[in-house]
Design a protein around this motif. Structure first.
Motif, PDB file in Angstrom:
ATOM      1  N   ILE A  34       0.720  -1.245   0.129  1.00 52.96           N
ATOM      2  CA  ILE A  34      -0.029  -0.122  -0.068  1.00 52.96           C
ATOM      3  C   ILE A  34       0.718   1.125   0.228  1.00 52.96           C
ATOM      4  O   ILE A  34       1.753   1.464   1.053  1.00 52.96           O
ATOM      5  N   HIS A  35       0.811   1.967  -0.983  1.00 56.06           N
ATOM      6  CA  HIS A  35       1.479   3.244  -1.213  1.00 56.06           C
ATOM      7  C   HIS A  35       0.740   4.488  -0.607  1.00 56.06           C
ATOM      8  O   HIS A  35      -0.234   4.769  -1.249  1.00 56.06           O
ATOM      9  N   SER A  36       1.239   5.253   0.276  1.00 55.96           N
ATOM     10  CA  SER A  36       0.255   6.434   0.738  1.00 55.96           C
ATOM     11  C   SER A  36       1.072   7.908   0.596  1.00 55.96           C
ATOM     12  O   SER A  36       0.650   8.773   0.747  1.00 55.96           O
ATOM     13  N   ASN A  37       2.429   7.588   0.602  1.00 56.45           N
ATOM     14  CA  ASN A  37       3.018   8.938   0.571  1.00 56.45           C
ATOM     15  C   ASN A  37       4.119   8.672  -0.546  1.00 56.45           C
ATOM     16  O   ASN A  37       5.659   8.958  -0.037  1.00 56.45           O
ATOM     17  N   VAL A  38       3.844   8.646  -1.759  1.00 55.84           N
ATOM     18  CA  VAL A  38       4.729   8.379  -2.685  1.00 55.84           C
ATOM     19  C   VAL A  38       5.752   9.315  -3.208  1.00 55.84           C
ATOM     20  O   VAL A  38       5.436  10.776  -2.938  1.00 55.84           O
ATOM     21  N   ARG A  39       7.141   9.291  -3.523  1.00 56.68           N
ATOM     22  CA  ARG A  39       7.960  10.154  -3.772  1.00 56.68           C
ATOM     23  C   ARG A  39       8.485  11.084  -2.745  1.00 56.68           C
ATOM     24  O   ARG A  39       9.576  11.827  -2.784  1.00 56.68           O
TER      25      ARG A  39
ATOM     26  N   ASP B 264       3.933  -7.844  -5.735  1.00 59.16           N
ATOM     27  CA  ASP B 264       3.053  -8.596  -6.701  1.00 59.16           C
ATOM     28  C   ASP B 264       1.887  -7.739  -7.038  1.00 59.16           C
ATOM     29  O   ASP B 264       1.455  -7.843  -8.194  1.00 59.16           O
ATOM     30  N   ILE B 265       1.170  -7.265  -6.132  1.00 67.07           N
ATOM     31  CA  ILE B 265       0.246  -6.345  -6.242  1.00 67.07           C
ATOM     32  C   ILE B 265       0.410  -4.888  -5.325  1.00 67.07           C
ATOM     33  O   ILE B 265       0.583  -4.914  -4.133  1.00 67.07           O
ATOM     34  N   ASP B 266       0.087  -3.849  -6.124  1.00 71.11           N
ATOM     35  CA  ASP B 266       0.736  -2.610  -5.495  1.00 71.11           C
ATOM     36  C   ASP B 266      -0.687  -1.951  -5.628  1.00 71.11           C
ATOM     37  O   ASP B 266      -1.395  -1.565  -6.746  1.00 71.11           O
ATOM     38  N   PHE B 267      -0.988  -1.015  -4.574  1.00 70.46           N
ATOM     39  CA  PHE B 267      -2.216  -0.256  -4.414  1.00 70.46           C
ATOM     40  C   PHE B 267      -1.802   1.226  -4.157  1.00 70.46           C
ATOM     41  O   PHE B 267      -0.761   1.587  -3.385  1.00 70.46           O
ATOM     42  N   TYR B 268      -2.535   2.199  -4.977  1.00 72.60           N
ATOM     43  CA  TYR B 268      -2.119   3.468  -4.630  1.00 72.60           C
ATOM     44  C   TYR B 268      -3.341   4.338  -4.642  1.00 72.60           C
ATOM     45  O   TYR B 268      -4.140   4.780  -5.269  1.00 72.60           O
ATOM     46  N   PRO B 269      -3.963   4.267  -3.190  1.00 77.18           N
ATOM     47  CA  PRO B 269      -5.017   5.058  -2.642  1.00 77.18           C
ATOM     48  C   PRO B 269      -4.626   6.611  -3.083  1.00 77.18           C
ATOM     49  O   PRO B 269      -3.625   7.261  -2.799  1.00 77.18           O
ATOM     50  N   ASN B 270      -5.596   7.195  -3.719  1.00 72.92           N
ATOM     51  CA  ASN B 270      -5.410   8.688  -3.951  1.00 72.92           C
ATOM     52  C   ASN B 270      -4.211   8.839  -4.927  1.00 72.92           C
ATOM     53  O   ASN B 270      -3.658   9.747  -5.262  1.00 72.92           O
ATOM     54  N   GLY B 271      -4.054   7.620  -5.786  1.00 67.68           N
ATOM     55  CA  GLY B 271      -3.086   7.800  -7.102  1.00 67.68           C
ATOM     56  C   GLY B 271      -1.475   8.110  -6.558  1.00 67.68           C
ATOM     57  O   GLY B 271      -1.284   7.652  -5.604  1.00 67.68           O
ATOM     58  N   LEU B 272      -1.253   8.756  -7.243  1.00 65.02           N
ATOM     59  CA  LEU B 272       0.373   9.206  -7.236  1.00 65.02           C
ATOM     60  C   LEU B 272       0.704  10.415  -6.597  1.00 65.02           C
ATOM     61  O   LEU B 272       1.535  10.927  -6.588  1.00 65.02           O
TER      62      LEU B 272
ATOM     63  N   SER C 189       0.227  11.415   5.780  1.00 64.32           N
ATOM     64  CA  SER C 189       0.110  10.609   4.703  1.00 64.32           C
ATOM     65  C   SER C 189       0.821   9.249   4.660  1.00 64.32           C
ATOM     66  O   SER C 189       0.272   8.377   4.508  1.00 64.32           O
ATOM     67  N   HIS C 190       2.137   9.343   5.449  1.00 70.45           N
ATOM     68  CA  HIS C 190       2.761   8.089   5.614  1.00 70.45           C
ATOM     69  C   HIS C 190       2.190   7.093   6.569  1.00 70.45           C
ATOM     70  O   HIS C 190       2.229   5.961   6.156  1.00 70.45           O
ATOM     71  N   SER C 191       1.396   7.778   7.573  1.00 69.21           N
ATOM     72  CA  SER C 191       0.711   6.824   8.427  1.00 69.21           C
ATOM     73  C   SER C 191      -0.660   6.500   7.890  1.00 69.21           C
ATOM     74  O   SER C 191      -1.019   5.372   8.373  1.00 69.21           O
ATOM     75  N   ARG C 192      -1.145   6.844   6.884  1.00 65.12           N
ATOM     76  CA  ARG C 192      -2.519   6.556   6.295  1.00 65.12           C
ATOM     77  C   ARG C 192      -2.371   4.918   5.655  1.00 65.12           C
ATOM     78  O   ARG C 192      -3.198   4.116   5.894  1.00 65.12           O
ATOM     79  N   ALA C 193      -1.246   4.536   5.425  1.00 66.61           N
ATOM     80  CA  ALA C 193      -1.193   3.037   4.863  1.00 66.61           C
ATOM     81  C   ALA C 193      -1.629   2.268   6.270  1.00 66.61           C
ATOM     82  O   ALA C 193      -2.312   1.255   5.704  1.00 66.61           O
ATOM     83  N   TRP C 194      -0.966   2.227   7.226  1.00 68.73           N
ATOM     84  CA  TRP C 194      -1.366   1.471   8.263  1.00 68.73           C
ATOM     85  C   TRP C 194      -2.723   1.554   9.021  1.00 68.73           C
ATOM     86  O   TRP C 194      -3.492   0.678   9.205  1.00 68.73           O
ATOM     87  N   GLU C 195      -3.210   2.756   8.626  1.00 61.36           N
ATOM     88  CA  GLU C 195      -4.651   3.354   9.148  1.00 61.36           C
ATOM     89  C   GLU C 195      -5.694   2.459   8.010  1.00 61.36           C
ATOM     90  O   GLU C 195      -6.922   1.961   8.578  1.00 61.36           O
ATOM     91  N   TYR C 196      -5.474   2.649   6.845  1.00 65.69           N
ATOM     92  CA  TYR C 196      -6.073   1.885   5.851  1.00 65.69           C
ATOM     93  C   TYR C 196      -6.175   0.330   6.049  1.00 65.69           C
ATOM     94  O   TYR C 196      -7.446  -0.164   6.066  1.00 65.69           O
TER      95      TYR C 196
ATOM     96  N   LEU D  47      -7.125   3.595  -6.377  1.00 64.09           N
ATOM     97  CA  LEU D  47      -8.602   3.956  -5.778  1.00 64.09           C
ATOM     98  C   LEU D  47      -8.639   5.157  -5.135  1.00 64.09           C
ATOM     99  O   LEU D  47      -7.703   5.823  -4.918  1.00 64.09           O
ATOM    100  N   ARG D  48      -9.705   5.371  -5.010  1.00 69.43           N
ATOM    101  CA  ARG D  48      -9.988   6.769  -4.005  1.00 69.43           C
ATOM    102  C   ARG D  48     -10.448   6.487  -2.687  1.00 69.43           C
ATOM    103  O   ARG D  48     -10.868   5.441  -2.243  1.00 69.43           O
ATOM    104  N   VAL D  49     -10.152   7.494  -1.844  1.00 72.61           N
ATOM    105  CA  VAL D  49     -10.378   7.294  -0.225  1.00 72.61           C
ATOM    106  C   VAL D  49     -10.995   8.223   0.260  1.00 72.61           C
ATOM    107  O   VAL D  49     -10.931   9.426  -0.440  1.00 72.61           O
ATOM    108  N   ASN D  50     -11.606   8.332   1.449  1.00 72.40           N
ATOM    109  CA  ASN D  50     -12.440   9.462   2.065  1.00 72.40           C
ATOM    110  C   ASN D  50     -11.352  10.221   2.948  1.00 72.40           C
ATOM    111  O   ASN D  50     -10.269   9.596   3.422  1.00 72.40           O
ATOM    112  N   SER D  51     -11.631  11.520   3.072  1.00 74.25           N
ATOM    113  CA  SER D  51     -10.650  12.175   4.142  1.00 74.25           C
ATOM    114  C   SER D  51     -10.630  11.774   5.619  1.00 74.25           C
ATOM    115  O   SER D  51      -9.649  11.815   6.116  1.00 74.25           O
ATOM    116  N   ASP D  52     -11.651  11.134   6.036  1.00 71.40           N
ATOM    117  CA  ASP D  52     -11.975  10.645   7.558  1.00 71.40           C
ATOM    118  C   ASP D  52     -12.191   9.208   7.405  1.00 71.40           C
ATOM    119  O   ASP D  52     -12.873   8.826   6.493  1.00 71.40           O
TER     120      ASP D  52
END
Length: 381
Positions: free
Chosen positions: A274-279, A289-297, A310-317, A367-372
């Protein structure tokens, strides 16, 4: 003029083709021209009807402004750090401040009655402990830089609480003590050694439990530690762990093909990321093998105004997806980007992100995600 053009075509047809059918040729020409005109009219009509969709919404304009102001400057700074660190790795110009002292690091078995610690180099004490059940599934969590089990570690608490809703489980956290609390570059150099130590312990664990019951999860630098553990396990046992989950694997200093390659596909039978704070703090490139990009790049997640958030969102999701009933909160679509997904231009192959990850598909999913919370939008496409 039209009559002259048709006449010329008829003459050429008769002169070149022996079985030419002039009137059939003229009919085909007019039919083709008519089809082209109709196609152009349909395309124009669709473009006009889709103008409201193609124009950015207020939310999209706001998101673009946030990314421009908050994330792009940090991406440039991180790119500089990454380049410097990678050069140091390539030339062996940087060494860790100290080698890991396994006696100072612990497996921490978390239970409702309390936490029980066992030295990392005495792993068999844990596997033989009366508090460790050989009949239960085992989750091993490794967190990242500047976090230890003694801190008020939100990631550890959230994931343990989520897994407890599914009944009793062997939930183990690797307490790296001060070994990931040094300068980031030194910390990154320690990931391979720490991972190999964990791999040694897991190679012994499968003498007590079936390998199918083991799942490794790593956040940030911890993702690269569990990746190294998977490689070490494979080296010792000749087969793979079933699953490793990387939660926003750390970006700076880690490059595929170098001595600090970090987590990558092949480290387990299934590597889901799960990628949540790319770059910035997290990697952009697909490494599993399978990479997920919530809120895209985008580097900043919805509802966040800092890279740490944003970095913490991965474990929150991921934690949200563990709760019963939330397994399908996060549905990704195989795609080349978020904008293409929103515009409906992607293939309709879907995959579940998180606890109940789809293990029969491979590729990059957006995929898209909610703010809260709840952050998952379920299957909204």
């Amino acid at each position: 003029m039209k009559l002259l053009s048709v006449s010329l075509l008829l003459v050429l047809c008769s002169a070149v083709v022996t079985d030419c059918k002039p009137f059939e040729l003229v009919s085909n020409i007019y039919s083709t021209v008519s089809d082209v005109v109709k196609a152009k009219l349909r395309i124009g009509s669709r473009l006009i009807s889709n103008v409201p969709v193609l124009l950015p919404s207020f939310e999209e304009i706001s998101e673009f402004g946030k990314q421009t102001i908050l994330s792009y400057p940090l991406e440039a700074i991180t790119a500089g750090i990454h380049t410097f660190c990678s050069a140091a790795v390539a030339t062996n110009g940087t060494e860790p401040l100290f080698e890991p002292d396994l006696s100072r690091m612990n497996y921490v078995l978390m239970t409702d009655s309390g936490n029980y610690s066992y030295s990392l180099d005495h792993y068999e004490e844990l596997w033989n402990s009366s508090f460790f059940s050989h009949q239960l599934n085992t989750v091993v969590l490794v967190t990242g830089w500047l976090t230890t089990i003694n801190d008020a570690n939100e990631a550890v608490d959230a994931l343990y609480k989520a897994y407890r809703t599914r009944g009793t489980i062997n939930f183990i956290v690797i307490d790296t003590a001060s070994h990931l609390n040094t300068l980031y570059t030194w910390s990154s150099f320690n990931t391979n050694n720490l991972g190999e130590s964990l791999g040694d312990g897991l190679a012994k664990l499968v003498q007590y439990v079936p390998v199918e019951s083991i799942h490794l999860i790593g956040h940030s630098l911890g993702a690269h530690i569990v990746g190294a553990a998977g490689r070490r396990f494979q080296e010792l046992k000749g087969f793979n762990l079933p699953r490793i989950t990387g939660l926003d694997p750390a970006n700076p200093c880690f490059n595929e093909g170098e001595s600090l390659s970090g987590l990558s596909r092949g480290d387990a039978d299934l590597v889901d990321v799960i990628h949540s704070n790319v770059r910035v703090l997290g990697k952009r490139d697909p490494i599993g093998d399978i990479d997920f990009y919530p809120n895209g790049l985008n580097s900043i997640q919805p509802g966040c105004y800092t890279i740490i958030c944003s970095h913490s969102r991965a474990w929150e999701y991921y934690a949200e997806s563990v709760y019963p009933g939330n397994e399908r909160n996060f549905i990704g679509v195989k795609c080349n980007g978020l904008s293409a997904l929103i515009s409906g231009l992607c293939r309709r192959q879907k995959a579940v992100m998180g606890y109940a990850v789809s293990n029969n598909v491979r590729g990059n999913f957006f995929l898209r995600v909610n703010s809260d919370a709840p952050f998952g939008r379920k299957d909204v496409y």
